[in-house]
Design an enzyme around this catalytic site. Structure first.
Site, PDB file in Angstrom:
ATOM      1  NE  ARG A 242      -1.115  13.162   8.590  1.00  0.00           N
ATOM      2  CZ  ARG A 242      -0.151  13.548   7.998  1.00  0.00           C
ATOM      3  NH1 ARG A 242       0.582  12.908   7.187  1.00  0.00           N
ATOM      4  NH2 ARG A 242       0.371  14.754   8.241  1.00  0.00           N
TER       5      ARG A 242
ATOM      6  NE  ARG B  73       0.852  10.411  10.296  1.00  0.00           N
ATOM      7  CZ  ARG B  73       0.477   9.510   9.318  1.00  0.00           C
ATOM      8  NH1 ARG B  73      -0.753   8.949   9.493  1.00  0.00           N
ATOM      9  NH2 ARG B  73       1.359   9.117   8.286  1.00  0.00           N
TER      10      ARG B  73
ATOM     11  CB  CYS C 224      -4.393  10.755  11.957  1.00  0.00           C
ATOM     12  SG  CYS C 224      -2.869  10.004  11.942  1.00  0.00           S
TER      13      CYS C 224
ATOM     14  CE  LYS D 141      -1.585   1.745   4.006  1.00  0.00           C
ATOM     15  NZ  LYS D 141      -1.210   3.034   4.355  1.00  0.00           N
ATOM     16  CG  ASN D 142       2.273   2.667   3.536  1.00  0.00           C
ATOM     17  OD1 ASN D 142       1.140   3.078   3.412  1.00  0.00           O
ATOM     18  ND2 ASN D 142       2.598   2.534   4.702  1.00  0.00           N
TER      19      ASN D 142
HETATM   20  N1  EPU Z   1       7.541  14.415  10.651  1.00  0.00           N
HETATM   21  C1  EPU Z   1       7.594  15.739  10.916  1.00  0.00           C
HETATM   22  N2  EPU Z   1       7.524  16.929   9.967  1.00  0.00           N
HETATM   23  C2  EPU Z   1       7.193  16.320   8.417  1.00  0.00           C
HETATM   24  C3  EPU Z   1       6.953  15.088   8.332  1.00  0.00           C
HETATM   25  C4  EPU Z   1       6.985  14.283   9.202  1.00  0.00           C
HETATM   26  O1  EPU Z   1       7.705  16.421  11.955  1.00  0.00           O
HETATM   27  O2  EPU Z   1       7.177  17.445   7.879  1.00  0.00           O
HETATM   28  C5  EPU Z   1       7.418  13.433  11.778  1.00  0.00           C
HETATM   29  C6  EPU Z   1       6.302  12.673  12.083  1.00  0.00           C
HETATM   30  O3  EPU Z   1       5.298  13.281  12.695  1.00  0.00           O
HETATM   31  C7  EPU Z   1       6.606  11.541  12.286  1.00  0.00           C
HETATM   32  C8  EPU Z   1       7.907  11.319  11.664  1.00  0.00           C
HETATM   33  O4  EPU Z   1       8.313  12.466  11.224  1.00  0.00           O
HETATM   34  O5  EPU Z   1       7.041  11.547  13.805  1.00  0.00           O
HETATM   35  C9  EPU Z   1       7.979  10.298  10.641  1.00  0.00           C
HETATM   36  O6  EPU Z   1       6.969  10.365   9.741  1.00  0.00           O
HETATM   37  P1  EPU Z   1       6.569  10.292   8.203  1.00  0.00           P
HETATM   38  O7  EPU Z   1       6.631  11.719   7.414  1.00  0.00           O
HETATM   39  O8  EPU Z   1       7.832   9.162   7.933  1.00  0.00           O
HETATM   40  O9  EPU Z   1       5.348   9.540   8.046  1.00  0.00           O
HETATM   41  P2  EPU Z   1       4.409   9.404   6.766  1.00  0.00           P
HETATM   42  O10 EPU Z   1       5.376   9.734   5.497  1.00  0.00           O
HETATM   43  O11 EPU Z   1       3.434  10.410   6.891  1.00  0.00           O
HETATM   44  C10 EPU Z   1       4.422   7.088   6.218  1.00  0.00           C
HETATM   45  C11 EPU Z   1       3.623   5.780   6.128  1.00  0.00           C
HETATM   46  C12 EPU Z   1       3.178   5.548   7.727  1.00  0.00           C
HETATM   47  C13 EPU Z   1       4.251   4.960   8.518  1.00  0.00           C
HETATM   48  C14 EPU Z   1       5.446   6.275   8.481  1.00  0.00           C
HETATM   49  C15 EPU Z   1       6.689   6.079   9.258  1.00  0.00           C
HETATM   50  C16 EPU Z   1       2.425   6.109   4.011  1.00  0.00           C
HETATM   51  C17 EPU Z   1       1.199   6.433   3.061  1.00  0.00           C
HETATM   52  N3  EPU Z   1       2.392   6.227   5.457  1.00  0.00           N
HETATM   53  O12 EPU Z   1       3.939   8.108   6.793  1.00  0.00           O
HETATM   54  O13 EPU Z   1       2.196   4.467   7.540  1.00  0.00           O
HETATM   55  O14 EPU Z   1       4.059   4.923   9.793  1.00  0.00           O
HETATM   56  O15 EPU Z   1       5.830   6.651   7.042  1.00  0.00           O
HETATM   57  O16 EPU Z   1       7.340   4.735   8.602  1.00  0.00           O
HETATM   58  O17 EPU Z   1       3.665   5.810   3.468  1.00  0.00           O
HETATM   59  C18 EPU Z   1       0.376   2.850   7.998  1.00  0.00           C
HETATM   60  O18 EPU Z   1       0.614   2.705   6.881  1.00  0.00           O
HETATM   61  O19 EPU Z   1      -0.357   2.425   8.785  1.00  0.00           O
HETATM   62  C19 EPU Z   1       1.195   4.205   8.085  1.00  0.00           C
HETATM   63  C20 EPU Z   1       0.703   5.030   9.090  1.00  0.00           C
END
Ligand code: EPU
Length: 422
Positions: free
Chosen positions: A93, A122, A117, A22-23
């Site tokens: 998101r 996030r 969320c 999915k991701n």
């Molecule tokens: N963060 C910031 N600022 C930003 C972006 C992120 O502070 O601009 C912080 C977040 O709050 C968090 C950390 O950095 O503490 C990592 O977040 P990340 O941005 O890597 O998460 P994401 O890209 O929004 C993806 C996956 C998540 C998975 C995370 C971490 C997708 C669609 N989502 O989210 O998957 O938990 O990476 O590996 O790829 C899930 O599938 O259940 C899911 C939540």
């Protein structure tokens, strides 16, 4: 609304095929925005999150269709509405990852600012910092992120680290935008997750010039255009990990097909420490467990560390361990909605900030529980397989976001899960 009735305890045994990731699929679907023409994506799972993202692309003007083969086709020739609308972004998101490709191709984009969320705040500040470094002017207007670069983007050196490590979708956004920028972009502290690698490989197949793939330092030499692509996404390592825990928590044995053990070494290492047998057999993995569950201490980390997306599932397993375990959440410090629900099933979990102390109990006991987010609900299903009695999981739409018909895949293995509509 659908609920699950899960009768336990059961012992799972048999073969199951892991679906495409999915991701990995979501940002790869977004990448088709960067090109004109029809792309074909293979192995994209048929999940509600994918359907929501398809609708998002449809609204932009793309034509998204499931082919009779099951592959997903996206024709992004015409994009006449470069706007990610609130009604869709508020549902998922990950929608924010259309921002980079829209900006890269059109020099303008407007995407609703994602809210919080169930797993935490996030923020997207690092995404925006990266896009600004490429020369975009970005401001907030009525809850929408407006990004403008009328003369195009320009390559730059960008640091994408944040308080919790890098960002997966932030790296995706900036990398996609940089493929069509003038000159060279260097992203430092890039996320190294297999899903980011898959996106980079797909972009290169489209004609991008990205090197350093899989490392924290990506170099992207801008090109003038990308072409449509035929691409197969990687297997879902989180779904695979969830099935592995299903085998372990039911003292069962499963052969998982379409599985890349190299993407899951931290997970496999923990399972082996817990006493689970994990063996690789080509593109399959065999997982078997008998006897007691040994306690383990787990800290979630960016890849190649232990993934936050399997923290809840492992907590369900460790709640049955022969001793005390410690779970430390270093990516989303508030991602513990499952703790209170597992305690309702007679687990003994105590949360102290971003840490949960898991005191092993002899058995879990069925209870009505509430799914709160995707991975938390997977943990409740796993607990239900092992618990005595009939566990009722409410709000299973959360699990449908990331696992395709989980009950239809677990029941042939010995699970007794009924979906009911109330
Ligand atoms: N963060 C910031 N600022 C930003 C972006 C992120 O502070 O601009 C912080 C977040 O709050 C968090 C950390 O950095 O503490 C990592 O977040 P990340 O941005 O890597 O998460 P994401 O890209 O929004 C993806 C996956 C998540 C998975 C995370 C971490 C997708 C669609 N989502 O989210 O998957 O938990 O990476 O590996 O790829 C899930 O599938 O259940 C899911 C939540």
């Amino acid at each position: 609304m659908d609920i699950f009735h899960i009768e336990g305890p059961v012992r799972l045994s048999g073969r199951v095929t892991v679906n495409g990731s999915k991701n990995a699929s979501l940002p790869i679907m977004a990448a088709t925005i960067l090109t004109e023409g029809k792309s074909l994506l293979r192995g994209v799972p048929n999940l509600s999150d994918i359907r929501v993202f398809s609708r998002l692309l449809d609204r932009l003007g793309c034509k998204v269709a499931r082919e009779p083969s099951g592959d997903l086709s996206i024709d992004s020739t015409v994009i006449d509405n470069p706007v990610g609308e609130y009604e869709i972004v508020c549902k998922m998101r990950a929608s924010v990852c259309i921002l980079g490709p829209l900006l890269g191709r059109f020099g303008t984009a407007k995407v609703s600012m994602p809210g919080g969320c169930a797993i935490g705040d996030r923020p997207v500040d690092i995404h925006l910092r990266g896009l600004r470094a490429l020369g975009a002017k970005i401001y907030l207007e009525n809850g929408y992120i407006v990004a403008e670069a009328p003369k195009g983007l320009t390559g730059s050196e960008i640091f994408l680290g944040g308080p919790f490590g890098s960002t997966v979708l932030g790296t995706a956004n900036v990398m996609m935008a940089a493929t069509l920028a003038k000159g060279t972009t260097v992203i430092d502290s890039a996320a190294c997750e297999p899903e980011v690698v898959d996106l980079a490989n797909c972009l290169n197949k489209m004609g991008a010039k990205i090197s350093g793939i899989g490392s924290p330092r990506l170099t992207i030499t801008g090109v003038s255009e990308l072409k449509p692509v035929d691409y197969k996404v990687i297997p879902d390592r989180i779904e695979a990990g969830t099935f592995m825990v299903a085998a372990a928590i039911t003292s069962g044995n499963l052969r998982l097909k379409n599985c890349r053990i190299s993407d899951m070494m931290a997970v496999v290492d923990k399972l082996r420490n817990i006493g689970v047998t994990v063996e690789s057999a080509g593109d399959a993995i065999e997982v078997a467990h008998t006897g007691s569950v040994k306690p383990a201490d787990i800290t979630t980390q960016p890849y190649p560390g232990f993934p936050t997306d399997l923290q809840a599932q492992f907590m369900a397993l460790l709640s049955l361990a022969d001793g005390n375990s410690i779970m430390i959440e270093k990516i989303f410090p508030d991602r513990f909605m499952h703790v209170a629900e597992l305690n309702r099933m007679a687990a003994n979990l105590r949360k102290e900030g971003p840490v949960v102390i898991v005191a092993g109990v002899e058995k879990l006991i069925a209870a009505p529980v509430m799914a709160s987010d995707l991975r938390a609900s997977a943990a409740l299903v796993l607990a239900g397989l092992a618990a005595e009695g009939t566990t009722v999981v409410n709000r299973v739409y959360h699990i449908d976001r990331g696992y395709e018909k989980i009950e239809e895949r677990l029941n042939p293995l010995g699970a007794k899960i009924q979906r009911r509509n109330i």
